[in-house]
Design an enzyme around this catalytic site. Structure first.
Site, PDB file in Angstrom:
ATOM      1  N   GLY A 166       0.837  -1.192   0.000  1.00  0.00           N
ATOM      2  CA  GLY A 166       0.000   0.000   0.000  1.00  0.00           C
ATOM      3  C   GLY A 166       0.869   1.238   0.000  1.00  0.00           C
ATOM      4  O   GLY A 166       2.061   1.166   0.346  1.00  0.00           O
TER       5      GLY A 166
ATOM      6  N   GLN B  69       2.872   9.905   1.905  1.00  0.00           N
ATOM      7  CA  GLN B  69       4.223   9.326   1.952  1.00  0.00           C
ATOM      8  C   GLN B  69       5.119   9.798   0.819  1.00  0.00           C
ATOM      9  O   GLN B  69       6.339   9.716   0.917  1.00  0.00           O
ATOM     10  CB  GLN B  69       4.144   7.788   1.916  1.00  0.00           C
ATOM     11  CG  GLN B  69       3.540   7.182   3.157  1.00  0.00           C
ATOM     12  CD  GLN B  69       3.426   5.684   3.031  1.00  0.00           C
ATOM     13  OE1 GLN B  69       2.498   5.179   2.421  1.00  0.00           O
ATOM     14  NE2 GLN B  69       4.376   4.956   3.592  1.00  0.00           N
TER      15      GLN B  69
ATOM     16  N   CYS C  16       6.026  -0.420   7.600  1.00  0.00           N
ATOM     17  CA  CYS C  16       5.682   0.806   6.869  1.00  0.00           C
ATOM     18  C   CYS C  16       6.898   1.266   6.088  1.00  0.00           C
ATOM     19  O   CYS C  16       8.008   1.295   6.626  1.00  0.00           O
ATOM     20  CB  CYS C  16       5.245   1.892   7.846  1.00  0.00           C
ATOM     21  SG  CYS C  16       4.785   3.431   7.033  1.00  0.00           S
ATOM     22  N   LEU C  17       6.676   1.627   4.833  1.00  0.00           N
ATOM     23  CA  LEU C  17       7.786   2.089   3.990  1.00  0.00           C
ATOM     24  C   LEU C  17       8.381   3.387   4.533  1.00  0.00           C
ATOM     25  O   LEU C  17       9.525   3.709   4.223  1.00  0.00           O
ATOM     26  CB  LEU C  17       7.299   2.291   2.549  1.00  0.00           C
ATOM     27  CG  LEU C  17       6.839   1.000   1.856  1.00  0.00           C
ATOM     28  CD1 LEU C  17       6.139   1.319   0.549  1.00  0.00           C
ATOM     29  CD2 LEU C  17       8.016   0.058   1.631  1.00  0.00           C
TER      30      LEU C  17
ATOM     31  N   HIS D  98      -4.373   1.423   7.685  1.00  0.00           N
ATOM     32  CA  HIS D  98      -3.000   1.940   7.799  1.00  0.00           C
ATOM     33  C   HIS D  98      -2.806   3.148   6.869  1.00  0.00           C
ATOM     34  O   HIS D  98      -2.232   4.167   7.273  1.00  0.00           O
ATOM     35  CB  HIS D  98      -2.036   0.791   7.461  1.00  0.00           C
ATOM     36  CG  HIS D  98      -0.580   1.131   7.403  1.00  0.00           C
ATOM     37  ND1 HIS D  98       0.346   0.588   8.265  1.00  0.00           N
ATOM     38  CD2 HIS D  98       0.141   1.923   6.560  1.00  0.00           C
ATOM     39  CE1 HIS D  98       1.560   1.040   7.971  1.00  0.00           C
ATOM     40  NE2 HIS D  98       1.462   1.860   6.938  1.00  0.00           N
ATOM     41  N   GLU D  99      -3.330   3.049   5.650  1.00  0.00           N
ATOM     42  CA  GLU D  99      -3.149   4.146   4.672  1.00  0.00           C
ATOM     43  C   GLU D  99      -3.990   5.369   5.032  1.00  0.00           C
ATOM     44  O   GLU D  99      -3.544   6.507   4.862  1.00  0.00           O
ATOM     45  CB  GLU D  99      -3.492   3.674   3.253  1.00  0.00           C
ATOM     46  CG  GLU D  99      -2.742   2.450   2.746  1.00  0.00           C
ATOM     47  CD  GLU D  99      -1.247   2.482   2.948  1.00  0.00           C
ATOM     48  OE1 GLU D  99      -0.679   3.581   3.104  1.00  0.00           O
ATOM     49  OE2 GLU D  99      -0.637   1.402   2.964  1.00  0.00           O
TER      50      GLU D  99
ATOM     51  N   HIS E 112      -2.240   7.388   7.472  1.00  0.00           N
ATOM     52  CA  HIS E 112      -1.227   8.264   6.848  1.00  0.00           C
ATOM     53  C   HIS E 112      -1.857   9.579   6.378  1.00  0.00           C
ATOM     54  O   HIS E 112      -1.285  10.654   6.550  1.00  0.00           O
ATOM     55  CB  HIS E 112      -0.600   7.583   5.628  1.00  0.00           C
ATOM     56  CG  HIS E 112       0.542   6.667   5.928  1.00  0.00           C
ATOM     57  ND1 HIS E 112       1.691   7.081   6.568  1.00  0.00           N
ATOM     58  CD2 HIS E 112       0.741   5.357   5.629  1.00  0.00           C
ATOM     59  CE1 HIS E 112       2.537   6.043   6.658  1.00  0.00           C
ATOM     60  NE2 HIS E 112       1.986   4.988   6.108  1.00  0.00           N
TER      61      HIS E 112
HETATM   62  O1  GNR Z   1       4.103  -2.677   2.576  1.00  0.00           O
HETATM   63  C1  GNR Z   1       3.454  -2.557   3.620  1.00  0.00           C
HETATM   64  N1  GNR Z   1       3.135  -3.651   4.347  1.00  0.00           N
HETATM   65  C2  GNR Z   1       2.229  -3.635   5.394  1.00  0.00           C
HETATM   66  C3  GNR Z   1       2.165  -4.760   6.199  1.00  0.00           C
HETATM   67  C4  GNR Z   1       1.265  -4.808   7.250  1.00  0.00           C
HETATM   68  C5  GNR Z   1       0.411  -3.757   7.484  1.00  0.00           C
HETATM   69  C6  GNR Z   1       0.463  -2.625   6.688  1.00  0.00           C
HETATM   70  C7  GNR Z   1       1.357  -2.566   5.643  1.00  0.00           C
HETATM   71  S1  GNR Z   1       1.400  -1.168   4.625  1.00  0.00           S
HETATM   72  C8  GNR Z   1       3.053  -1.208   4.083  1.00  0.00           C
HETATM   73  C9  GNR Z   1       3.303  -0.127   3.027  1.00  0.00           C
HETATM   74  C10 GNR Z   1       3.107   1.224   3.652  1.00  0.00           C
HETATM   75  O2  GNR Z   1       3.898   1.738   4.394  1.00  0.00           O
HETATM   76  N2  GNR Z   1       1.984   1.839   3.400  1.00  0.00           N
HETATM   77  O3  GNR Z   1       1.730   3.023   3.962  1.00  0.00           O
HETATM   78 NI    NI Z   2       2.834   3.060   5.831  1.00  0.00          NI
END
Ligand code: GNR
Ligand code: NI
Length: 173
Positions: free
Chosen positions: A46, A51, A91-92, A133-134, A137
Site C-alpha cells: 500500500g 508518503q 511501513c515504507l 494503515h493508509e 497516513h
Molecule cells: O508494505 C506494507 N506492508 C504492510 C504490512 C502490514 C500492514 C500494513 C502494511 S502497509 C506497508 C506499506 C506502507 O507503508 N503503506 O503506507
Molecule cells: Ni505506511
C-alpha cells in the site's frame, strides 16, 4: 512514469493532514500511476499520497501475491468498523521495523475510484488492515503512534543507524 521518493519518519511532512481531492484529471491519474510504480518497486502492499509528499486524500493498494489486484481509493471514508484483529505491520516510511497493531477486522469504506465513480465496499483481512494503515497516513498518523514513546525513541535510533549504513533493500513484509 516515475518512482517517487518516500518520506521517512521522523519527517514532519508525514504529520500533515491531507486535503480532499477536488478534481480527478490526467494530472492526478499520472500521479496515481507513479504511486503504483513506487509501491511495487519498494516493494509494498500500500502507499498513501502523504508518503510521497502529496497531501491529498488518495491511496493505492495491492495485497495480492501476484501483484495483479490494484485498488485506488480517493477521498476514502470508513463508514463502520467491526471486530478486532492484531497483526504485525511494517511501513515504507518506517523502514526496517515491524510491530503488532490492533485494528478493526472488518470495515465498510466509501471512496471514489480512479474514474471518479462512487464506491462502497465491505473489506476484511489484509486489505482492511492496509486501508486503515493508509487512511491513518492521510491523517498524519503512523502505525508506531500506537506503540509506546520508548519504542518510538528506539525506532528513531534504528532508522538513524540505517541511514548511516543502508542495506541494499529493506523489505517491510
Ligand atoms: O508494505 C506494507 N506492508 C504492510 C504490512 C502490514 C500492514 C500494513 C502494511 S502497509 C506497508 C506499506 C506502507 O507503508 N503503506 O503506507
Ligand atoms: Ni505506511
Amino acid at each position: 512514469m516515475a518512482i517517487l521518493k518516500i518520506l521517512e519518519f521522523p519527517d514532519p511532512k508525514l504529520r500533515r493532514k491531507a486535503l480532499p481531492v477536488e478534481v480527478i484529471d490526467k494530472n492526478l491519474q499520472a500521479r496515481i500511476d507513479d504511486m503504483f510504480e513506487t509501491m511495487y518497486a519498494a516493494p509494498g502492499i500500500g502507499l498513501a499520497a502523504t508518503q510521497v509528499d502529496f497531501h491529498k486524500r488518495l491511496l493505492v493498494t495491492d495485497v495480492s501475491n501476484e501483484k495483479n489486484d490494484p485498488h485506488v481509493l480517493i477521498n476514502p471514508e470508513i463508514l463502520s468498523r467491526e471486530g478486532e484483529t492484531t497483526s504485525k505491520e511494517g511501513c515504507l516510511s518506517v523502514p526496517g521495523y515491524l510491530d503488532e497493531v490492533t485494528r478493526a477486522e472488518e470495515i465498510s469504506v466509501s471512496y471514489l475510484d480512479r474514474n471518479g465513480a462512487n464506491k462502497e465496499q465491505e473489506v476484511s483481512g489484509l486489505l482492511a488492515i492496509c486501508i486503515q494503515h493508509e487512511i491513518d497516513h492521510l491523517n498524519g498518523k503512523l502505525f508506531i503512534d500506537y506503540l509506546s514513546e520508548a519504542k518510538r525513541q528506539k525506532i528513531r535510533k534504528i532508522i538513524q543507524k540505517q541511514r548511516q549504513n543502508p542495506s541494499p533493500s529493506s523489505p517491510v513484509y
